[in-house]
Design a protein around this motif. Structure first.
Motif, PDB file in Angstrom:
ATOM      1  N   GLN A   1      -3.544  14.901  -2.228  1.00  0.00           N
ATOM      2  CA  GLN A   1      -2.934  15.590  -3.851  1.00  0.00           C
ATOM      3  C   GLN A   1      -3.205  14.599  -4.602  1.00  0.00           C
ATOM      4  N   PHE A   2      -3.459  12.912  -4.696  1.00  0.00           N
ATOM      5  CA  PHE A   2      -3.427  12.274  -5.700  1.00  0.00           C
ATOM      6  C   PHE A   2      -5.189  11.622  -6.183  1.00  0.00           C
ATOM      7  N   HIS A   3      -5.696  12.510  -5.333  1.00  0.00           N
ATOM      8  CA  HIS A   3      -7.178  12.393  -5.750  1.00  0.00           C
ATOM      9  C   HIS A   3      -7.726  13.886  -6.351  1.00  0.00           C
TER      10      HIS A   3
ATOM     11  N   SER B   1      -9.907   1.917 -14.143  1.00  0.00           N
ATOM     12  CA  SER B   1      -8.678   1.121 -13.981  1.00  0.00           C
ATOM     13  C   SER B   1      -8.054   1.940 -13.319  1.00  0.00           C
ATOM     14  N   SER B   2      -6.255   1.951 -13.138  1.00  0.00           N
ATOM     15  CA  SER B   2      -5.375   2.884 -12.471  1.00  0.00           C
ATOM     16  C   SER B   2      -4.437   2.599 -13.814  1.00  0.00           C
ATOM     17  N   THR B   3      -4.586   2.173 -14.329  1.00  0.00           N
ATOM     18  CA  THR B   3      -3.612   1.857 -15.900  1.00  0.00           C
ATOM     19  C   THR B   3      -4.371   3.047 -16.807  1.00  0.00           C
TER      20      THR B   3
ATOM     21  N   PRO C   1      -0.201  -9.137 -23.006  1.00  0.00           N
ATOM     22  CA  PRO C   1       1.134  -8.785 -23.179  1.00  0.00           C
ATOM     23  C   PRO C   1       2.517  -8.258 -21.807  1.00  0.00           C
ATOM     24  N   ARG C   2       1.655  -7.867 -20.931  1.00  0.00           N
ATOM     25  CA  ARG C   2       2.617  -7.675 -19.627  1.00  0.00           C
ATOM     26  C   ARG C   2       2.411  -9.321 -19.030  1.00  0.00           C
ATOM     27  N   LEU C   3       2.091  -9.958 -19.616  1.00  0.00           N
ATOM     28  CA  LEU C   3       2.584 -11.843 -18.658  1.00  0.00           C
ATOM     29  C   LEU C   3       3.420 -12.275 -19.679  1.00  0.00           C
TER      30      LEU C   3
ATOM     31  N   ILE D   1       0.698  -1.077   0.229  1.00  0.00           N
ATOM     32  CA  ILE D   1      -0.285   0.308   0.236  1.00  0.00           C
ATOM     33  C   ILE D   1       1.015   1.106  -0.430  1.00  0.00           C
ATOM     34  N   ALA D   2       0.617   2.597  -1.503  1.00  0.00           N
ATOM     35  CA  ALA D   2       1.995   3.080  -0.712  1.00  0.00           C
ATOM     36  C   ALA D   2       1.201   4.448  -1.038  1.00  0.00           C
ATOM     37  N   VAL D   3       2.277   5.173   0.600  1.00  0.00           N
ATOM     38  CA  VAL D   3       1.847   6.162   1.269  1.00  0.00           C
ATOM     39  C   VAL D   3       2.289   7.493   0.367  1.00  0.00           C
ATOM     40  N   ILE D   4       3.240   7.564  -0.964  1.00  0.00           N
ATOM     41  CA  ILE D   4       4.188   7.877  -2.063  1.00  0.00           C
ATOM     42  C   ILE D   4       3.335   7.373  -2.647  1.00  0.00           C
ATOM     43  N   LYS D   5       2.139   8.168  -3.878  1.00  0.00           N
ATOM     44  CA  LYS D   5       1.448   6.736  -4.820  1.00  0.00           C
ATOM     45  C   LYS D   5       2.489   7.398  -6.360  1.00  0.00           C
ATOM     46  N   TYR D   6       2.256   6.732  -6.960  1.00  0.00           N
ATOM     47  CA  TYR D   6       2.847   5.933  -7.955  1.00  0.00           C
ATOM     48  C   TYR D   6       1.896   7.000  -9.093  1.00  0.00           C
TER      49      TYR D   6
ATOM     50  N   GLY E   1       1.029   7.998 -12.654  1.00  0.00           N
ATOM     51  CA  GLY E   1       1.476   8.813 -14.536  1.00  0.00           C
ATOM     52  C   GLY E   1       3.071   7.877 -14.846  1.00  0.00           C
ATOM     53  N   LYS E   2       3.481   7.498 -15.976  1.00  0.00           N
ATOM     54  CA  LYS E   2       3.973   6.834 -16.742  1.00  0.00           C
ATOM     55  C   LYS E   2       5.080   8.203 -17.693  1.00  0.00           C
ATOM     56  N   ARG E   3       6.073   7.671 -17.935  1.00  0.00           N
ATOM     57  CA  ARG E   3       6.702   8.285 -19.262  1.00  0.00           C
ATOM     58  C   ARG E   3       6.757   7.516 -19.594  1.00  0.00           C
TER      59      ARG E   3
ATOM     60  N   LEU F   1       7.548   0.293 -21.284  1.00  0.00           N
ATOM     61  CA  LEU F   1       8.308  -0.342 -20.646  1.00  0.00           C
ATOM     62  C   LEU F   1       7.523   0.355 -19.009  1.00  0.00           C
ATOM     63  N   ILE F   2       6.434   0.795 -18.856  1.00  0.00           N
ATOM     64  CA  ILE F   2       6.284   0.703 -17.905  1.00  0.00           C
ATOM     65  C   ILE F   2       6.887   1.464 -17.051  1.00  0.00           C
ATOM     66  N   LEU F   3       7.403   2.586 -17.194  1.00  0.00           N
ATOM     67  CA  LEU F   3       8.592   3.911 -16.388  1.00  0.00           C
ATOM     68  C   LEU F   3       8.229   5.260 -15.880  1.00  0.00           C
TER      69      LEU F   3
ATOM     70  N   GLY G   1       5.254  -5.837 -15.631  1.00  0.00           N
ATOM     71  CA  GLY G   1       4.026  -6.399 -15.615  1.00  0.00           C
ATOM     72  C   GLY G   1       3.071  -5.528 -14.444  1.00  0.00           C
ATOM     73  N   SER G   2       3.007  -5.078 -13.715  1.00  0.00           N
ATOM     74  CA  SER G   2       2.102  -3.682 -13.208  1.00  0.00           C
ATOM     75  C   SER G   2       3.744  -3.027 -12.598  1.00  0.00           C
ATOM     76  N   GLY G   3       2.997  -1.548 -12.884  1.00  0.00           N
ATOM     77  CA  GLY G   3       3.733  -1.147 -12.255  1.00  0.00           C
ATOM     78  C   GLY G   3       4.476  -1.157 -10.374  1.00  0.00           C
ATOM     79  N   SER G   4       3.461  -1.447 -10.002  1.00  0.00           N
ATOM     80  CA  SER G   4       3.556  -0.952  -8.847  1.00  0.00           C
ATOM     81  C   SER G   4       3.992  -2.837  -8.205  1.00  0.00           C
ATOM     82  N   ALA G   5       3.810  -3.236  -9.248  1.00  0.00           N
ATOM     83  CA  ALA G   5       3.613  -4.702  -8.247  1.00  0.00           C
ATOM     84  C   ALA G   5       5.807  -4.808  -7.833  1.00  0.00           C
TER      85      ALA G   5
ATOM     86  N   GLY H   1      -6.598   5.294 -15.746  1.00  0.00           N
ATOM     87  CA  GLY H   1      -6.532   7.231 -15.396  1.00  0.00           C
ATOM     88  C   GLY H   1      -6.083   7.634 -15.210  1.00  0.00           C
ATOM     89  N   MET H   2      -4.528   7.280 -14.988  1.00  0.00           N
ATOM     90  CA  MET H   2      -3.427   7.263 -14.878  1.00  0.00           C
ATOM     91  C   MET H   2      -2.661   7.753 -16.508  1.00  0.00           C
ATOM     92  N   SER H   3      -3.419   7.549 -17.095  1.00  0.00           N
ATOM     93  CA  SER H   3      -3.097   7.738 -18.709  1.00  0.00           C
ATOM     94  C   SER H   3      -3.969   8.898 -19.469  1.00  0.00           C
TER      95      SER H   3
HETATM   96  C1  DP6 Z   1      -3.260   4.221  -7.516  1.00  0.00           C
HETATM   97  O1  DP6 Z   1       0.944  -0.130 -10.651  1.00  0.00           O
HETATM   98  O2  DP6 Z   1      -1.751  -0.739 -11.095  1.00  0.00           O
HETATM   99  O3  DP6 Z   1      -2.489   1.813  -6.645  1.00  0.00           O
HETATM  100  O4  DP6 Z   1       1.331   0.163 -13.785  1.00  0.00           O
HETATM  101  O5  DP6 Z   1      -0.260   0.579 -15.106  1.00  0.00           O
HETATM  102  O6  DP6 Z   1      -0.468  -1.787 -13.932  1.00  0.00           O
HETATM  103  P1  DP6 Z   1      -0.206  -0.169 -14.151  1.00  0.00           P
HETATM  104  O7  DP6 Z   1      -0.879   0.693 -12.521  1.00  0.00           O
HETATM  105  P2  DP6 Z   1      -0.675   0.169 -10.820  1.00  0.00           P
HETATM  106  O8  DP6 Z   1      -1.263   1.927 -10.161  1.00  0.00           O
HETATM  107  C2  DP6 Z   1      -1.351   1.683  -8.836  1.00  0.00           C
HETATM  108  C3  DP6 Z   1      -1.670   2.987  -8.830  1.00  0.00           C
HETATM  109  C4  DP6 Z   1      -1.961   3.218  -7.058  1.00  0.00           C
HETATM  110  C5  DP6 Z   1      -1.027   3.694  -6.162  1.00  0.00           C
HETATM  111  C6  DP6 Z   1       0.202   2.866  -5.910  1.00  0.00           C
HETATM  112  O9  DP6 Z   1       0.233   1.973  -5.803  1.00  0.00           O
HETATM  113  O10 DP6 Z   1       1.289   4.027  -5.560  1.00  0.00           O
END
Ligand code: DP6
Length: 372
Positions: free
Chosen positions: A252-254, A200-202, A71-73, A12-17, A19-21, A25-27, A145-149, A204-206
């Motif tokens: 701020q993330f919301h 979905s996060s993917t 594709p991610r798998l 569980i993130a306390v500083i959220k990810y 947005g991708k650049r 490659l999920i950067l 596979g997924s950034g937060s993974a 939404g952030m895009s």
């Molecule tokens: C809000 O890792 O699910 O949980 O990289 O596209 O698979 P993709 O997204 P994902 O996004 C997680 C977003 C978040 C914040 C966080 O976990 O940092």
């Protein structure tokens, strides 16, 4: 036939990810920080077998056969195989064999808790063990596979460094603190009843990257500062600063999600009631004792110290009365005697019954491990 089984945690993130650049490659645009949760209460368990006689790759997710043409798998499998091919220790002789993957979560997917983080972390970790490269840096593969993974590959508090290189090789997770450095830390998850369909996060952030001006300000000016202050707070076990930054970063993330066009609305009325409850709780104590954070959904993750759990749960039960209170199905995880909770202050106003589906009381955990 070779078979390996591993488990991997939720984080569980306390500083959220957000947005991708580089979407391929999920950067990420910014660093993020999370706590890895104990696998005792929330985890993914994955078994992978490989055999010369298997004719095709297969994946079964929570009992249902899914397509392997994801594709991610495919990217994760391909990157692990590349790593094996270039490593000295890896089992190169079995690289051409097909794999059968069976994976399940010990928590309901309907809970709305991010299962992609524990899922991809577990897949990559299990593959690494299967092919004998388990000691190598594999977070940059789980990230694809997924950034937060990538953050679920370590225990304790973990930072995902965004990195600067175009190929993403420096966009990796690093452990900030061991899981037992701050053993009093607890995470109480309030799973909120909600039936809305959410973005979905993917995706939404895009949309945020394309449309939110606030996101640019957040990633460039706020997150680097938030991260520095939070890491110092973790090292000093300074809950006041840790809690304040955690809540401000979630808010701020919301705000960025609302600044997205069309907006991504993840928190609902119950989420906002929880925010009010936490601020009222902290105001009564004249200090920050509980911090909330919300991901891409309405559920609240509350960070607090063990000594404050009984009082917090008493307040939650007053503000959100529930017909199931007292049943083991309502408060899961670390056991709590609901008959032994203190009286909550009458200044907290009750809402209608059953707005919260259930509660998970958990703690920081050690990270993934091989079980068979
Ligand atoms: C809000 O890792 O699910 O949980 O990289 O596209 O698979 P993709 O997204 P994902 O996004 C997680 C977003 C978040 C914040 C966080 O976990 O940092």
């Amino acid at each position: 036939m070779i078979t390996v089984t591993c488990i991997a945690p939720v984080n569980i993130a306390v500083i959220k990810y957000w947005g991708k650049r580089d979407e391929d490659l999920i950067l990420p645009l910014n660093d993020s920080v999370s706590a890895t949760l104990s696998t005792d209460h929330l985890c993914t368990k994955t078994t992978i077998s490989t055999c010369a006689s298997f004719t095709e790759n297969r994946i079964v997710l929570n009992g249902k056969t899914e397509s392997f043409e994801n594709p991610r798998l495919l990217r994760c499998l391909q990157e692990i195989k590349k790593r094996v091919a270039s490593s000295e220790s890896g089992k190169k002789d079995i690289l051409n064999w097909k794999v059968h993957v069976q994976t399940e979560n010990n928590f309901p997917t309907a809970a709305g808790l991010a299962s992609s983080a524990s899922g991809y972390a577990c897949l990559v970790y299990t593959l690494a063990h299967l092919y004998g490269i388990e000691k190598d840096e594999i977070s940059s593969i789980a990230r694809q596979g997924s950034g937060s993974a990538c953050r679920s590959l370590y225990g304790g508090f973990v930072q995902w460094r965004k990195g600067d290189l175009l190929d993403g090789s420096d966009s990796i997770a690093v452990q900030l603190t061991a899981h037992d450095i701050w053993p009093e830390m607890r995470i109480v998850i309030l799973v909120v009843n909600d039936t809305r369909k959410k973005t979905s996060s993917t995706s939404g952030m895009s949309t945020s990257v394309k449309t939110s001006k606030l996101l640019k300000y957040r990633t460039e000016s706020c997150v680097p500062k938030h991260t520095r202050v939070l890491v110092t707070a973790l090292n000093n076990k300074d809950f006041q600063t840790f809690g304040r930054i955690t809540m401000q970063d979630s808010n701020q993330f919301h705000a960025v999600c609302l600044d997205t066009y069309p907006p991504c609305v993840y928190m609902n009325d119950v989420s906002h009631e929880i925010v009010n409850m936490v601020h009222q709780f902290n105001d009564l104590k004249n200090e920050i004792r509980v911090a909330y954070t919300f991901d891409a959904g309405p559920n609240a993750c509350l960070y607090l110290l063990e000594k404050d759990v009984p009082e917090l749960l008493a307040v939650v039960n007053r503000v959100f009365p529930n017909d199931k209170l007292g049943s083991p199905e309502y408060i899961k995880g670390i056991s709590v005697d609901v008959n032994d909770l203190p009286e909550a202050s009458e200044s907290f106003s009750p809402n209608q019954n059953n707005l919260i589906k259930y509660i998970i009381n958990t703690k920081v955990g050690e990270g993934p491990k091989r079980v068979i």
